[in-house]
Design a protein around this motif. Structure first.
Motif, short mmCIF file in Angstrom:
data_model
loop_
_atom_site.label_atom_id
_atom_site.label_comp_id
_atom_site.label_asym_id
_atom_site.label_seq_id
_atom_site.Cartn_x
_atom_site.Cartn_y
_atom_site.Cartn_z
N PRO A 1 -72.83 6.18 -9.10
CA PRO A 1 -72.88 6.37 -10.56
C PRO A 1 -72.10 5.28 -11.28
N VAL A 2 -72.60 4.91 -12.44
CA VAL A 2 -71.97 3.85 -13.25
C VAL A 2 -71.45 4.47 -14.54
N TYR A 3 -70.20 4.15 -14.88
CA TYR A 3 -69.57 4.66 -16.10
C TYR A 3 -69.13 3.48 -16.97
N GLY A 4 -69.34 3.61 -18.26
CA GLY A 4 -68.79 2.64 -19.19
C GLY A 4 -67.41 3.09 -19.63
N LEU A 5 -66.46 2.18 -19.65
CA LEU A 5 -65.10 2.47 -20.11
C LEU A 5 -64.70 1.37 -21.09
N GLY A 6 -64.37 1.76 -22.32
CA GLY A 6 -64.03 0.76 -23.32
C GLY A 6 -62.78 1.13 -24.08
N HIS A 7 -62.11 0.10 -24.58
CA HIS A 7 -60.93 0.29 -25.44
C HIS A 7 -61.12 -0.52 -26.71
N SER A 8 -60.95 0.13 -27.87
CA SER A 8 -61.00 -0.53 -29.17
C SER A 8 -62.36 -1.22 -29.37
N LEU A 9 -62.39 -2.54 -29.51
CA LEU A 9 -63.66 -3.25 -29.67
C LEU A 9 -64.57 -3.01 -28.48
N GLY A 10 -63.99 -2.85 -27.28
CA GLY A 10 -64.80 -2.58 -26.10
C GLY A 10 -65.65 -1.33 -26.25
N CYS A 11 -65.18 -0.35 -27.01
CA CYS A 11 -65.99 0.86 -27.27
C CYS A 11 -67.24 0.49 -28.03
N LYS A 12 -67.08 -0.30 -29.08
CA LYS A 12 -68.24 -0.71 -29.90
C LYS A 12 -69.25 -1.46 -29.04
N LEU A 13 -68.76 -2.33 -28.15
CA LEU A 13 -69.67 -3.09 -27.31
C LEU A 13 -70.45 -2.18 -26.36
N HIS A 14 -69.78 -1.17 -25.79
CA HIS A 14 -70.49 -0.23 -24.92
C HIS A 14 -71.52 0.58 -25.70
N LEU A 15 -71.19 0.93 -26.94
CA LEU A 15 -72.14 1.68 -27.77
C LEU A 15 -73.36 0.82 -28.10
N LEU A 16 -73.14 -0.47 -28.36
CA LEU A 16 -74.26 -1.37 -28.62
C LEU A 16 -75.11 -1.55 -27.37
N ILE A 17 -74.46 -1.71 -26.22
CA ILE A 17 -75.19 -1.83 -24.96
C ILE A 17 -76.07 -0.60 -24.74
N GLY A 18 -75.50 0.58 -25.05
CA GLY A 18 -76.22 1.83 -24.85
C GLY A 18 -77.40 2.03 -25.77
N GLY A 19 -77.54 1.18 -26.77
CA GLY A 19 -78.68 1.27 -27.67
C GLY A 19 -79.63 0.09 -27.56
N LEU A 20 -79.08 -1.06 -27.15
CA LEU A 20 -79.90 -2.26 -27.03
C LEU A 20 -80.69 -2.32 -25.74
N PHE A 21 -80.16 -1.68 -24.67
CA PHE A 21 -80.75 -1.82 -23.35
C PHE A 21 -80.98 -0.45 -22.71
#
Length: 253
Positions: free
Chosen positions: A89-109
């Motif tokens: 299983p793969v999990y995204g973990l983000g902090h601050s700006l990293g959260c926004k990037l994971h959210l964008l990844i989760g919608g772009l791809f």
């Protein structure tokens, strides 16, 4: 345990024995430029729980879509090079700006994520992040400076509402974090995935995820002084230890 970080392209990787999952970590602006150092304590502790850590530098850029796309592409490249089992299983973990990037990844791809853990979500606009920018706009020649991140704060929330696909999300915010905008994100995700959203409110501040491990040395005998040192270490790192427990407890087993 002394961990050996591997450099694969622009990514840094930790591989524990008998891995149980993969964590794709993205840090905040500035501190995320060297995540293997600025987030070393937390990432190595998570590796100790059996999670492969894949991270990369987050260099400040106004084009957050571009940052997200590069991060996603490099993550996929590392996965292919490592030839990881498809059932991990793969999990995204983000902090601050990293959260926004994971959210964008989760919608772009079309990502396949078992879940995402988003710490201290921050979606400030450019002038809020750089308050002196507004003054420069009154200076000749400099008045053509970019006006906003792409996507802007409002566009980001709208994008999440329309296109974000990862249903299982864990949001973490800290009591003394003046940069946190988790409540805004929580409202959007509650509407999309009301049954798969978890929110944790912890003691700490925006910099709590950062920390450097203290090496007390390896000795054959464990003396009272060692016991005192261990107690002091745990007291100094209590917020970070709590964060570690919450993250690990949030990952499905």
């Amino acid at each position: 345990m002394d961990w050996l970080w591997q450099d694969l392209g622009e990514s840094q990787v930790l591989i524990p024995p008998s891995p149980r999952g993969v964590i794709h970590f993205l840090g905040g602006a500035l501190v995320g430029a060297v995540p293997q150092w600025s987030y070393r304590w937390l990432l190595e502790r998570l590796a100790g729980h059996g999670y492969i850590i894949i991270t990369k530098s987050v260099i400040p850029d106004l084009d957050h879509r571009g940052l997200a796309a590069r991060a996603y592409g490099e993550f996929n490249d590392v996965v292919q090079v490592l030839k990881l089992p498809l059932d991990l299983p793969v999990y995204g973990l983000g902090h601050s700006l990293g959260c926004k990037l994971h959210l964008l990844i989760g919608g772009l791809f079309p990502v396949e994520r078992a879940g995402q853990v988003l710490i201290s979500y921050n979606n400030f606009g450019l002038q809020a992040a750089l308050p002196w920018l507004g003054m420069l706009r009154h200076v000749p020649v400099l008045d053509q400076l970019p006006v906003e991140f792409s996507p802007s704060p409002g566009e980001t929330l709208d994008f999440i509402q329309r296109r974000y696909r990862v249903s299982r999300n864990v949001l973490i915010r800290f009591a003394d974090d003046t940069l946190d905008e988790t409540p805004q994100l929580a409202e959007v995700l509650k509407q999309k995935f009301p049954h798969d959203l978890r929110l944790h409110y912890l003691t700490g501040n925006h910099l709590t995820p950062l920390g450097l491990d203290v090496n007390w040395g390896q000795k054959q005998a464990f003396s009272p002084l060692d016991a005192l040192g261990q107690w002091c270490k745990e007291w100094l790192y209590q917020d970070l230890l709590t964060l570690e427990r919450v993250i690990v407890g949030s990952l499905p087993r």
